[in-house]
Design a protein around this motif. Structure first.
Motif, PDB file in Angstrom:
ATOM      1  N   ILE A   1       0.883  -1.205   0.058  1.00 49.88           N
ATOM      2  CA  ILE A   1       0.035   0.014   0.076  1.00 49.88           C
ATOM      3  C   ILE A   1       0.849   1.159  -0.116  1.00 49.88           C
ATOM      4  O   ILE A   1       2.016   1.094   0.650  1.00 49.88           O
ATOM      5  N   VAL A   2       0.515   2.278  -0.436  1.00 55.97           N
ATOM      6  CA  VAL A   2       1.041   3.674  -0.562  1.00 55.97           C
ATOM      7  C   VAL A   2       0.162   4.520   0.234  1.00 55.97           C
ATOM      8  O   VAL A   2      -1.138   4.509   0.060  1.00 55.97           O
ATOM      9  N   ALA A   3       0.611   5.571   0.974  1.00 49.89           N
ATOM     10  CA  ALA A   3      -0.404   6.364   1.846  1.00 49.89           C
ATOM     11  C   ALA A   3       0.395   7.811   2.139  1.00 49.89           C
ATOM     12  O   ALA A   3       1.590   7.815   1.938  1.00 49.89           O
ATOM     13  N   LEU A   4      -0.597   8.667   2.214  1.00 49.74           N
ATOM     14  CA  LEU A   4      -0.141   9.958   2.779  1.00 49.74           C
ATOM     15  C   LEU A   4       0.419   9.757   4.159  1.00 49.74           C
ATOM     16  O   LEU A   4      -0.240   9.381   4.848  1.00 49.74           O
TER      17      LEU A   4
ATOM     18  N   GLN B   1       4.846  21.422  -3.176  1.00 48.42           N
ATOM     19  CA  GLN B   1       5.403  21.663  -1.779  1.00 48.42           C
ATOM     20  C   GLN B   1       5.014  20.615  -0.860  1.00 48.42           C
ATOM     21  O   GLN B   1       5.760  20.434   0.063  1.00 48.42           O
ATOM     22  N   ARG B   2       4.074  19.651  -1.234  1.00 51.68           N
ATOM     23  CA  ARG B   2       3.850  18.329  -0.606  1.00 51.68           C
ATOM     24  C   ARG B   2       2.867  17.457  -1.742  1.00 51.68           C
ATOM     25  O   ARG B   2       2.731  18.117  -2.579  1.00 51.68           O
ATOM     26  N   GLN B   3       2.721  16.227  -1.337  1.00 51.80           N
ATOM     27  CA  GLN B   3       2.208  15.259  -2.056  1.00 51.80           C
ATOM     28  C   GLN B   3       0.792  14.961  -1.625  1.00 51.80           C
ATOM     29  O   GLN B   3       0.690  14.506  -0.667  1.00 51.80           O
ATOM     30  N   TRP B   4      -0.197  15.046  -2.527  1.00 52.57           N
ATOM     31  CA  TRP B   4      -1.389  14.322  -2.251  1.00 52.57           C
ATOM     32  C   TRP B   4      -1.674  13.259  -3.038  1.00 52.57           C
ATOM     33  O   TRP B   4      -1.153  12.639  -3.804  1.00 52.57           O
ATOM     34  N   ALA B   5      -2.997  12.481  -2.801  1.00 55.26           N
ATOM     35  CA  ALA B   5      -3.377  11.136  -3.371  1.00 55.26           C
ATOM     36  C   ALA B   5      -3.136  10.755  -4.679  1.00 55.26           C
ATOM     37  O   ALA B   5      -3.359  11.919  -5.438  1.00 55.26           O
TER      38      ALA B   5
ATOM     39  N   VAL C   1       5.251   2.994 -11.882  1.00 59.64           N
ATOM     40  CA  VAL C   1       4.734   4.343 -12.124  1.00 59.64           C
ATOM     41  C   VAL C   1       3.922   4.876 -11.019  1.00 59.64           C
ATOM     42  O   VAL C   1       2.908   4.246 -10.729  1.00 59.64           O
ATOM     43  N   VAL C   2       4.102   6.092 -10.593  1.00 56.72           N
ATOM     44  CA  VAL C   2       3.358   6.633  -9.346  1.00 56.72           C
ATOM     45  C   VAL C   2       2.817   7.993  -9.909  1.00 56.72           C
ATOM     46  O   VAL C   2       3.375   8.731 -10.570  1.00 56.72           O
ATOM     47  N   TYR C   3       1.416   8.112 -10.008  1.00 53.89           N
ATOM     48  CA  TYR C   3       0.662   9.319 -10.392  1.00 53.89           C
ATOM     49  C   TYR C   3       0.353   9.891  -9.064  1.00 53.89           C
ATOM     50  O   TYR C   3      -0.478   9.114  -8.251  1.00 53.89           O
ATOM     51  N   TYR C   4       0.377  11.088  -8.807  1.00 50.81           N
ATOM     52  CA  TYR C   4       0.100  11.793  -7.662  1.00 50.81           C
ATOM     53  C   TYR C   4      -0.081  13.145  -7.945  1.00 50.81           C
ATOM     54  O   TYR C   4      -0.071  13.794  -8.928  1.00 50.81           O
ATOM     55  N   THR C   5      -0.790  13.785  -6.908  1.00 51.79           N
ATOM     56  CA  THR C   5      -0.982  15.230  -6.977  1.00 51.79           C
ATOM     57  C   THR C   5       0.206  16.029  -6.305  1.00 51.79           C
ATOM     58  O   THR C   5       0.452  15.817  -5.108  1.00 51.79           O
ATOM     59  N   ALA C   6       0.653  17.088  -6.931  1.00 53.18           N
ATOM     60  CA  ALA C   6       1.485  18.053  -6.681  1.00 53.18           C
ATOM     61  C   ALA C   6       0.902  19.192  -6.146  1.00 53.18           C
ATOM     62  O   ALA C   6      -0.009  19.946  -7.006  1.00 53.18           O
ATOM     63  N   ALA C   7       0.701  19.208  -4.833  1.00 52.11           N
ATOM     64  CA  ALA C   7       0.022  20.266  -4.037  1.00 52.11           C
ATOM     65  C   ALA C   7       1.014  21.400  -3.852  1.00 52.11           C
ATOM     66  O   ALA C   7       1.936  21.257  -3.338  1.00 52.11           O
TER      67      ALA C   7
ATOM     68  N   ARG D   1      -6.952  16.953  -8.634  1.00 49.25           N
ATOM     69  CA  ARG D   1      -6.225  16.153  -8.053  1.00 49.25           C
ATOM     70  C   ARG D   1      -6.785  14.501  -8.097  1.00 49.25           C
ATOM     71  O   ARG D   1      -7.643  14.144  -8.569  1.00 49.25           O
ATOM     72  N   ASP D   2      -5.898  13.742  -7.103  1.00 50.69           N
ATOM     73  CA  ASP D   2      -6.404  12.398  -7.100  1.00 50.69           C
ATOM     74  C   ASP D   2      -6.481  11.561  -8.496  1.00 50.69           C
ATOM     75  O   ASP D   2      -7.389  10.887  -8.741  1.00 50.69           O
TER      76      ASP D   2
END
Length: 438
Positions: free
Chosen positions: A70-73, A116-120, A135-141, A203-204
């Protein structure tokens, strides 16, 4: 529709209407039991919240050397829980039995991610020619070029990494290449400058290959632009600000970083501002689209809940109808309205399972804003910061019901027999009582 992508069929955006959402109510078959703290958190040194499984391209849960991942914030557990979103970092955890989890570390060990931080987001293993690319898709917040905290959002693909498992556990290796692949266009999806709502979203990202066509898509959370003076919501600007949508992008070439925005799959204009973490489960030939949302993001006149909501269609592009008539699938009990959040549904041979994180417990105030009124010691005590019990759903076409809950952080293996459901347990106990009466 994005006409440049010939593989995308013509479709009309489905709507979650005020009439449908106006029927939302806590019913016995959608209310999860009260959650109590586990004996031990998944990692006592970390706050853990939005969580997703590493999957293979076909959507199945990846088996990497005998482990599930699992990957998590995450954020340090000595940080005040309400501040965790400002420093969110992606970490991974792995388990051989789906019950006991080990901390693997940061998902990007050798490179700095964007934002500045990464969201889901979502994480996919592309296994080919003996190599397991990750491959990781993420939200650059936030904008990393600014010193002050900002709230811009864009979709990033991190490629070039790999993953493998051995006797020592699971290992993620870089370096990753981080590339912004999607930004809101201001036409289909609202930009931050256009936003009039309480919360802005783009996002997400959720990677999905349609089993019917093999085409690759990214689902995402967005907002539908509603210009001032528009006729939507009978012209009521107070309702027009509630304009959440489930977006989708298509990869015309199949390349992991090549994406083109399409019209939303679903919108909730006049209903809800925030349709978080959209994802799809295909079962019995139907497409089940799930999102999470909060009580406070519903438009005036609609009484919603912190809950998992769902919709069903016969194809990826709809038309979608709300499950159970109003869309409500799993919610918290009235005396613990914020005990869990950020639900993730996934298929199992016996139905659909739903995991989430353990949010605020021993807390029944009407809004999470009131958490800040508590002493800091109480804010720490009442925040779960780990995975919640897994919920088991029975699915029958357009109807769902909760039939059991498993332990905290229990994500069953594919061939694992599940325990008795609530109904099966009650029937067995009744039969035992009847047999003792003779």
């Amino acid at each position: 529709m994005n006409e440049a992508s010939s593989e995308v069929p013509t479709y009309r955006t489905s709507a979650w209407t005020r009439e449908q959402a106006g029927g939302l109510a806590r019913r016995d078959d959608v209310v999860a039991p009260v959650i109590y703290p586990p004996e031990q958190r998944l990692d006592p040194d970390l706050h853990i919240w939005d969580t997703w499984l590493v999957r293979d391209r076909d959507g199945t849960i990846a088996d990497v050397g005998g482990y599930r991942i699992i990957v998590a914030l995450t954020a340090p557990s000595d940080l005040l829980p309400g501040k965790r979103h400002d420093v969110a970092t992606l970490r991974y955890f792995y388990s051989a039995d789906g019950r006991t989890w080990a901390t693997g570390g940061r998902i990007f060990p050798e490179t700095e991610p964007l934002g500045q931080r990464q969201w889901a987001g979502s994480t996919v293993r592309f296994a080919a020619n003996g190599a397991d690319d990750l491959v990781v898709y993420y939200t650059a917040a936030g904008d990393e070029t600014h010193e002050e905290l900002t709230y811009s959002q864009r979709i990033v693909a991190a490629t070039g990494g790999s993953i493998y498992g051995d006797d020592d556990g699971v290992h993620v290796e870089g370096p990753f290449d981080h590339e912004t692949v999607l930004r809101p266009d201001g036409d289909r999806y609202e930009t931050e400058a256009q936003s009039r709502g309480m919360i802005y979203t783009f996002r997400d990202p959720w990677y999905w290959e349609d089993p019917e066509t093999g085409e690759a898509y990214l689902l995402l959370e967005g907002n539908t632009p509603v210009p001032e003076g528009a006729d939507d919501c009978a012209g009521d600007p107070a309702l027009q600000a509630f304009n959440g949508s489930v977006g989708i992008a298509h990869s015309p070439s199949g390349d992991r970083t090549d994406w083109e925005l399409c019209d939303p799959l679903l919108d909730a204009v006049c209903v809800n501002q925030e349709l978080e973490r959209p994802h799809v489960v295909v079962r019995d030939g139907r497409y089940y689209l799930f999102i999470s949302s909060h009580r406070h993001t519903f438009a005036p006149g609609i009484e919603g809940f912190d809950a998992l909501y769902g919709f069903v269609a016969d194809s990826l592009f709809g038309p979608y109808e709300p499950l159970n008539g109003d869309g409500l699938v799993v919610t918290n009990p009235a005396n613990a309205p914020f005990q869990a959040y950020s639900w993730l549904a996934f298929g199992h041979r016996d139905g659909i399972l739903v995991t989430s994180f353990f949010n605020y417990f021993d807390y029944d105030r009407p809004t999470l804003d009131d958490v800040a009124l508590l002493p800091e010691s109480e804010q720490f005590r009442r925040f779960g910061g780990t995975l919640a019990p897994t919920v088991r759903l029975q699915v029958d076409g357009r109807e769902t019901r909760i039939v059991d809950t498993l332990d905290h952080a229990h994500i069953p293996l594919p061939d694992e027999d599940l325990p008795e459901t609530f109904d099966e347990r009650a029937a067995r106990l009744a039969a035992e009582r009847d047999s003792r009466s003779y």
